[in-house]
Design a protein around this motif. Structure first.
Motif, PDB file in Angstrom:
ATOM      1  N   ASN A 233       0.805  -1.214   0.000  1.00 37.73           N
ATOM      2  CA  ASN A 233       0.000   0.000   0.000  1.00 37.73           C
ATOM      3  C   ASN A 233       0.847   1.277   0.000  1.00 37.73           C
ATOM      4  O   ASN A 233       0.349   2.339   0.302  1.00 37.73           O
ATOM      5  CB  ASN A 233      -0.988  -0.024   1.171  1.00 37.73           C
ATOM      6  CG  ASN A 233      -0.330  -0.419   2.468  1.00 37.73           C
ATOM      7  OD1 ASN A 233       0.899  -0.351   2.580  1.00 37.73           O
ATOM      8  ND2 ASN A 233      -1.107  -0.815   3.445  1.00 37.73           N
ATOM      9  N   SER A 234       2.102   1.172  -0.405  1.00 37.28           N
ATOM     10  CA  SER A 234       2.989   2.340  -0.348  1.00 37.28           C
ATOM     11  C   SER A 234       2.530   3.474  -1.269  1.00 37.28           C
ATOM     12  O   SER A 234       2.997   4.592  -1.163  1.00 37.28           O
ATOM     13  CB  SER A 234       4.414   1.929  -0.715  1.00 37.28           C
ATOM     14  OG  SER A 234       4.409   1.387  -2.010  1.00 37.28           O
ATOM     15  N   ILE A 235       1.580   3.169  -2.153  1.00 36.47           N
ATOM     16  CA  ILE A 235       1.096   4.166  -3.091  1.00 36.47           C
ATOM     17  C   ILE A 235       0.083   5.121  -2.419  1.00 36.47           C
ATOM     18  O   ILE A 235      -0.222   6.188  -2.940  1.00 36.47           O
ATOM     19  CB  ILE A 235       0.439   3.433  -4.307  1.00 36.47           C
ATOM     20  CG1 ILE A 235       0.300   4.341  -5.517  1.00 36.47           C
ATOM     21  CG2 ILE A 235      -0.905   2.833  -3.960  1.00 36.47           C
ATOM     22  CD1 ILE A 235       1.566   4.470  -6.285  1.00 36.47           C
ATOM     23  N   ASP A 261     -14.313   8.201   0.269  1.00 36.99           N
ATOM     24  CA  ASP A 261     -14.436   6.743   0.193  1.00 36.99           C
ATOM     25  C   ASP A 261     -13.121   6.188  -0.372  1.00 36.99           C
ATOM     26  O   ASP A 261     -12.747   6.499  -1.500  1.00 36.99           O
ATOM     27  CB  ASP A 261     -15.612   6.433  -0.753  1.00 36.99           C
ATOM     28  CG  ASP A 261     -15.873   4.945  -0.895  1.00 36.99           C
ATOM     29  OD1 ASP A 261     -14.972   4.147  -0.596  1.00 36.99           O
ATOM     30  OD2 ASP A 261     -16.986   4.605  -1.337  1.00 36.99           O
ATOM     31  N   PHE A 262     -12.448   5.390   0.447  1.00 34.14           N
ATOM     32  CA  PHE A 262     -11.148   4.860   0.019  1.00 34.14           C
ATOM     33  C   PHE A 262     -11.245   3.548  -0.751  1.00 34.14           C
ATOM     34  O   PHE A 262     -10.223   2.922  -1.033  1.00 34.14           O
ATOM     35  CB  PHE A 262     -10.222   4.676   1.225  1.00 34.14           C
ATOM     36  CG  PHE A 262      -9.726   5.967   1.810  1.00 34.14           C
ATOM     37  CD1 PHE A 262      -8.956   6.823   1.038  1.00 34.14           C
ATOM     38  CD2 PHE A 262     -10.030   6.322   3.111  1.00 34.14           C
ATOM     39  CE1 PHE A 262      -8.496   8.033   1.560  1.00 34.14           C
ATOM     40  CE2 PHE A 262      -9.573   7.515   3.644  1.00 34.14           C
ATOM     41  CZ  PHE A 262      -8.803   8.374   2.870  1.00 34.14           C
ATOM     42  N   GLY A 263     -12.451   3.104  -1.056  1.00 37.99           N
ATOM     43  CA  GLY A 263     -12.595   1.889  -1.861  1.00 37.99           C
ATOM     44  C   GLY A 263     -12.208   0.630  -1.101  1.00 37.99           C
ATOM     45  O   GLY A 263     -12.122   0.614   0.132  1.00 37.99           O
ATOM     46  N   GLY A 264     -11.984  -0.427  -1.873  1.00 40.85           N
ATOM     47  CA  GLY A 264     -11.577  -1.701  -1.259  1.00 40.85           C
ATOM     48  C   GLY A 264     -10.197  -2.054  -1.754  1.00 40.85           C
ATOM     49  O   GLY A 264      -9.365  -1.166  -1.943  1.00 40.85           O
ATOM     50  N   GLY A 265      -9.970  -3.322  -1.976  1.00 37.59           N
ATOM     51  CA  GLY A 265      -8.739  -3.707  -2.657  1.00 37.59           C
ATOM     52  C   GLY A 265      -7.724  -4.491  -1.869  1.00 37.59           C
ATOM     53  O   GLY A 265      -6.784  -5.029  -2.452  1.00 37.59           O
ATOM     54  N   LEU A 266      -7.872  -4.563  -0.541  1.00 42.15           N
ATOM     55  CA  LEU A 266      -6.869  -5.294   0.243  1.00 42.15           C
ATOM     56  C   LEU A 266      -6.781  -6.745  -0.250  1.00 42.15           C
ATOM     57  O   LEU A 266      -7.792  -7.438  -0.358  1.00 42.15           O
ATOM     58  CB  LEU A 266      -7.237  -5.255   1.735  1.00 42.15           C
ATOM     59  CG  LEU A 266      -6.380  -6.101   2.673  1.00 42.15           C
ATOM     60  CD1 LEU A 266      -4.915  -5.671   2.650  1.00 42.15           C
ATOM     61  CD2 LEU A 266      -6.914  -6.037   4.094  1.00 42.15           C
ATOM     62  N   VAL A 287      -3.646   3.401   5.463  1.00 43.72           N
ATOM     63  CA  VAL A 287      -4.415   4.281   4.578  1.00 43.72           C
ATOM     64  C   VAL A 287      -4.857   5.547   5.329  1.00 43.72           C
ATOM     65  O   VAL A 287      -4.686   6.671   4.840  1.00 43.72           O
ATOM     66  CB  VAL A 287      -5.644   3.527   4.010  1.00 43.72           C
ATOM     67  CG1 VAL A 287      -6.606   4.474   3.307  1.00 43.72           C
ATOM     68  CG2 VAL A 287      -5.186   2.424   3.058  1.00 43.72           C
ATOM     69  N   CYS A 288      -5.392   5.351   6.532  1.00 39.58           N
ATOM     70  CA  CYS A 288      -5.906   6.502   7.283  1.00 39.58           C
ATOM     71  C   CYS A 288      -4.772   7.422   7.725  1.00 39.58           C
ATOM     72  O   CYS A 288      -4.898   8.650   7.632  1.00 39.58           O
ATOM     73  CB  CYS A 288      -6.705   6.032   8.504  1.00 39.58           C
ATOM     74  SG  CYS A 288      -8.214   5.181   8.028  1.00 39.58           S
ATOM     75  N   ASN A 289      -3.686   6.856   8.185  1.00 36.75           N
ATOM     76  CA  ASN A 289      -2.565   7.691   8.619  1.00 36.75           C
ATOM     77  C   ASN A 289      -1.975   8.466   7.446  1.00 36.75           C
ATOM     78  O   ASN A 289      -1.624   9.635   7.593  1.00 36.75           O
ATOM     79  CB  ASN A 289      -1.485   6.857   9.311  1.00 36.75           C
ATOM     80  CG  ASN A 289      -1.908   6.484  10.727  1.00 36.75           C
ATOM     81  OD1 ASN A 289      -2.651   7.226  11.374  1.00 36.75           O
ATOM     82  ND2 ASN A 289      -1.451   5.340  11.205  1.00 36.75           N
ATOM     83  N   ALA A 290      -1.878   7.809   6.302  1.00 37.22           N
ATOM     84  CA  ALA A 290      -1.345   8.497   5.120  1.00 37.22           C
ATOM     85  C   ALA A 290      -2.238   9.686   4.791  1.00 37.22           C
ATOM     86  O   ALA A 290      -1.764  10.802   4.549  1.00 37.22           O
ATOM     87  CB  ALA A 290      -1.280   7.536   3.932  1.00 37.22           C
ATOM     88  N   PHE A 291      -3.543   9.462   4.835  1.00 39.51           N
ATOM     89  CA  PHE A 291      -4.482  10.533   4.521  1.00 39.51           C
ATOM     90  C   PHE A 291      -4.386  11.678   5.541  1.00 39.51           C
ATOM     91  O   PHE A 291      -4.332  12.853   5.182  1.00 39.51           O
ATOM     92  CB  PHE A 291      -5.908   9.980   4.468  1.00 39.51           C
ATOM     93  CG  PHE A 291      -6.944  11.031   4.234  1.00 39.51           C
ATOM     94  CD1 PHE A 291      -7.142  11.547   2.963  1.00 39.51           C
ATOM     95  CD2 PHE A 291      -7.708  11.532   5.285  1.00 39.51           C
ATOM     96  CE1 PHE A 291      -8.079  12.547   2.735  1.00 39.51           C
ATOM     97  CE2 PHE A 291      -8.643  12.523   5.071  1.00 39.51           C
ATOM     98  CZ  PHE A 291      -8.836  13.028   3.793  1.00 39.51           C
ATOM     99  N   LYS A 292      -4.358  11.305   6.825  1.00 38.18           N
ATOM    100  CA  LYS A 292      -4.309  12.344   7.870  1.00 38.18           C
ATOM    101  C   LYS A 292      -3.014  13.139   7.788  1.00 38.18           C
ATOM    102  O   LYS A 292      -3.021  14.364   7.953  1.00 38.18           O
ATOM    103  CB  LYS A 292      -4.417  11.691   9.247  1.00 38.18           C
ATOM    104  CG  LYS A 292      -5.814  11.181   9.568  1.00 38.18           C
ATOM    105  CD  LYS A 292      -5.741  10.385  10.857  1.00 38.18           C
ATOM    106  CE  LYS A 292      -7.025  10.427  11.625  1.00 38.18           C
ATOM    107  NZ  LYS A 292      -6.895   9.590  12.849  1.00 38.18           N
ATOM    108  N   GLN A 293      -1.932  12.432   7.554  1.00 34.93           N
ATOM    109  CA  GLN A 293      -0.624  13.068   7.456  1.00 34.93           C
ATOM    110  C   GLN A 293      -0.613  14.078   6.308  1.00 34.93           C
ATOM    111  O   GLN A 293      -0.228  15.232   6.482  1.00 34.93           O
ATOM    112  CB  GLN A 293       0.426  11.966   7.219  1.00 34.93           C
ATOM    113  CG  GLN A 293       1.859  12.422   7.371  1.00 34.93           C
ATOM    114  CD  GLN A 293       2.156  12.899   8.787  1.00 34.93           C
ATOM    115  OE1 GLN A 293       1.542  12.432   9.752  1.00 34.93           O
ATOM    116  NE2 GLN A 293       3.054  13.850   8.898  1.00 34.93           N
TER     117      GLN A 293
END
Ligand SMILES: *Cc1c(COP(=O)(O)O)cnc(C)c1O
Length: 451
Positions: A233-235, A261-266, A287-293
């Motif tokens: 998920n580094s992207i 909405d961050f979708g699915g995909g895991l 995902v959430c930390n990347a977004f918050k950061q």
């Protein structure tokens, strides 16, 4: 590892005693004589859904998990989703109808889809749909036009509707080419640049700002789903920036994004998923930390969302990672054939129409010999061979596994394929006019449904 599935050593897999799923012994399932058959642990489904909810709730007070029902739309699974108060992600009107029939509240449905018909989105909107993801600017125009007409007619159905723009973030992710959805060569979503041009043109067309803002008011969200079976998920920091740039552009045009909405995909690997759902926790946290950061660089957006994001609604739409490991596919051995030392075939009663992922995607599903007759067992039988497991369909492409390492196989033995809960039964067809495979659902030691 597979929560709620226990498999004993090969020596113990005699007469249905070596495998239990959700505390139901294999013997009880084989007594029903349903092979080829999918067997699903409903507790496993519940557990995975709740892990997502738990993880997302740590980050965002307002949140929702929409289960992507295309992964597996069996009624007992949808009933579980409904009973536990989760939402559903749909991609067709058939899924809409089935979701409602399973007791899902229309407001908890998210309708995505790259080629919706007008009749489809109209039926869903008038039926009280909660969330609509648009993937074309023409579609967006038509839907906003329709909603402003409806508003004039004073219909209440669309009041709570949130329309989201499905953004194509134009990033490359590492997955099977058929499973990529967020790259330039993908048919999904709208490019940011196209959206900007569209918005500017629409504003000019309206001339009056108030009328324009009224018209565009239902557009309150941004949706990204960059692909399926993602293994890294580094992207996401880059994806988050693309989402934030879009939200910022909308902000500058007085459109305030309230819904992301961050979708699915895991992805789920061949060894299944951890018993404790740690894969979900780490994915959601990342995902959430990347977004918050990344959000820290957008103070204007934080001024509407609040520093703790309490004014932002965040959702995810997992499919595969909820159901993949909840289910095994059982198929019975018909014959064996040895064309040469290297080419050993095991013919089973399941085929590509029942279990399509190996033939469609080249997917590898872990296979095990899970049941054999005591009479057949000899020391020699525990030597391992490399089998091609093939079905009865008249196609060379009809295989379930290539080079599966299994012991000697005899007529009547049972082979299980794992991670069979997602995109397997839901992709089954009646090719060769074969019957669709059976399904059995289990929970807490009981068989709850047989189809
Ligand atoms: C298919 C799909 C999902 C689910 O993807 P998984 O890889 O199964 O998690 C989520 N959102 C949308 C829009 C989809 O099309």
């Amino acid at each position: 590892m597979r929560p709620f599935i226990s498999l004993k050593s090969i020596e113990e897999r005699i007469n249905g005693k070596g495998l239990e799923i959700d505390a139901v012994p294999l013997a009880q399932i084989l007594d029903l004589d349903k092979t080829p058959v999918y067997v699903t642990s409903l507790n496993a489904v519940s557990q995975r859904l709740n892990k997502y909810k738990e993880a997302l709730s740590i980050h965002f007070k307002q949140n929702e998990i929409f289960y992507a029902m295309k992964a597996n739309f069996a009624a007992p699974i949808l009933n579980t989703v409904s009973k536990e108060n989760f939402g559903i992600d749909i991609v067709s009107i058939g899924e809409w109808r089935k979701a409602l029939a399973s007791g899902i509240h229309p407001n908890k449905v998210c309708f995505a889809g790259v080629g919706k018909k007008e009749s489809e989105w109209k039926e869903a909107i008038l039926g009280g749909l909660g969330n609509l993801s648009v993937e074309h600017l023409t579609e967006l125009t038509e839907i906003l036009d329709f909603l402003s007409e409806e508003k004039k007619l004073n219909s209440i159905a669309q009041k709570k509707l949130v329309v989201s723009l499905r953004l194509n973030p134009a990033v490359e992710v590492d997955t099977h080419p058929h499973l990529k959805t967020g790259a330039l060569n993908s048919k999904f979503g709208v490019l940011f640049e196209h959206f900007c041009n569209w918005l500017n043109a629409k504003k000019m067309q309206f001339k009056n700002e108030e009328l324009f803002l009224n018209w565009i008011n239902p557009l309150k969200g941004i949706h990204v789903h960059i692909g399926s079976q993602l293994t890294e998920n580094s992207i996401f920091p880059l994806v988050a920036r693309k989402v934030l740039d879009c939200a910022q552009f909308m902000f500058e045009n007085k459109i305030f994004v309230q819904h992301i909405d961050f979708g699915g995909g895991l992805g789920v690997g061949q060894n299944g998923v951890p018993e404790n759902g740690e894969d979900i926790f780490s994915h959601v946290h990342f995902v959430c930390n990347a977004f918050k950061q990344e959000s820290k660089k957008y103070p204007k957006l934080l001024s509407i969302w609040n520093d703790d994001f309490s004014n932002l609604f965040v959702c995810m739409e997992p499919g595969r990672s909820i159901v993949a490991s909840s289910t095994i596919f059982l198929t019975k051995v018909l014959y064996e054939k040895r064309n040469s030392v290297e080419n050993i075939f095991c013919y089973v009663d399941g085929a590509m129409n029942d279990f399509p992922r190996p033939s469609i995607y080249g997917a590898v599903h872990h296979a095990e010999l899970v049941n054999y007759d005591n009479m057949n067992l000899s020391k020699n039988d525990l030597n391992i061979f490399s089998w091609n497991i093939v079905g009865p369909v008249c196609e060379s492409g009809d295989f379930l596994a290539k080079n599966a390492l299994l012991p000697q196989i005899h007529k009547g033995d049972v082979i299980a394929f794992f991670e069979a809960g997602a995109y397997c039964r839901s992709m089954a067809s009646q090719y060769n006019l074969r019957e669709l495979p059976s399904e059995i659902f289990v929970r807490d030691g009981n068989i709850t449904d047989i189809f």
